[in-house]
Design a protein around this motif. Sequence first.
Motif, short mmCIF file in Angstrom:
data_model
loop_
_atom_site.label_atom_id
_atom_site.label_comp_id
_atom_site.label_asym_id
_atom_site.label_seq_id
_atom_site.Cartn_x
_atom_site.Cartn_y
_atom_site.Cartn_z
N TYR A 159 45.30 47.44 33.00
CA TYR A 159 46.72 47.52 33.35
C TYR A 159 47.19 48.98 33.32
CZ TYR A 159 51.74 46.57 33.16
OH TYR A 159 53.09 46.54 33.41
N THR A 169 50.66 46.00 39.14
CA THR A 169 49.84 44.93 38.59
C THR A 169 50.66 44.09 37.62
OG1 THR A 169 47.93 46.42 38.67
CG2 THR A 169 47.69 44.46 37.33
N PHE A 171 50.51 42.04 34.36
CA PHE A 171 49.61 42.01 33.21
C PHE A 171 49.00 40.63 33.01
CE2 PHE A 171 48.80 41.29 28.68
CZ PHE A 171 47.83 42.27 28.46
N LEU A 174 46.42 39.76 35.62
CA LEU A 174 45.22 40.56 35.37
C LEU A 174 44.41 39.97 34.23
CD1 LEU A 174 43.64 43.12 36.10
CD2 LEU A 174 45.12 44.37 34.54
#
Length: 192
Positions: A159, A169, A171, A174
Amino acid sequence: MTSIKIAIDGPASSGKSTVAKLIAKKLGYVYLDTGAMYRSATYLALQNDTSLTDERAIVKLLKDYPISFGRRKDDSEQLVFVGDVEVSHPIRENEVTNNVSTVAALPLVRKTLVDLQQQLAKKGGIVMDGRDIGTVVLPDAELKIFLIASVEERAERRYRENLEKGIQTDFNTLKKKLLSVTIRIVIGKFLR
């Protein structure tokens, strides 16, 4: 002192590259960024309007534009070249990042790059990181290191890296992706 081969393996964002670079610098060894090689193959395919699943065409591009490495004069950064073009930063851009897993999964591309990695490692004095480095690429490495980190820590690292590169992105997305990839890798290892 004898120059040895050092293989550093582990899941994405576990710190492999950071540790590999530190060890290489401390020992005066070459650091070979195997991930940059797959990124370079992806970059070549994208730049040449080649299908990302056409493994024969990608291997031909790798022969026409060989991957090589160098260093900045101040030794601050490793440089990556395809042919005579420096691509250190372009291979880290979103388009390559979003497509590298497709190219890296192609058996003929993998074989071509593993053969090159093994050839570059023959003399020793090298540190390589990446998946399957200790088992496939350098099974005869004199030192093998396997790094692990929690999914939470790995997601946090990735991140921060993405934000530094200007890549937006989420988090939690991800984190789920890293967990999913980890599960597939673990299951794959047991099914071999």
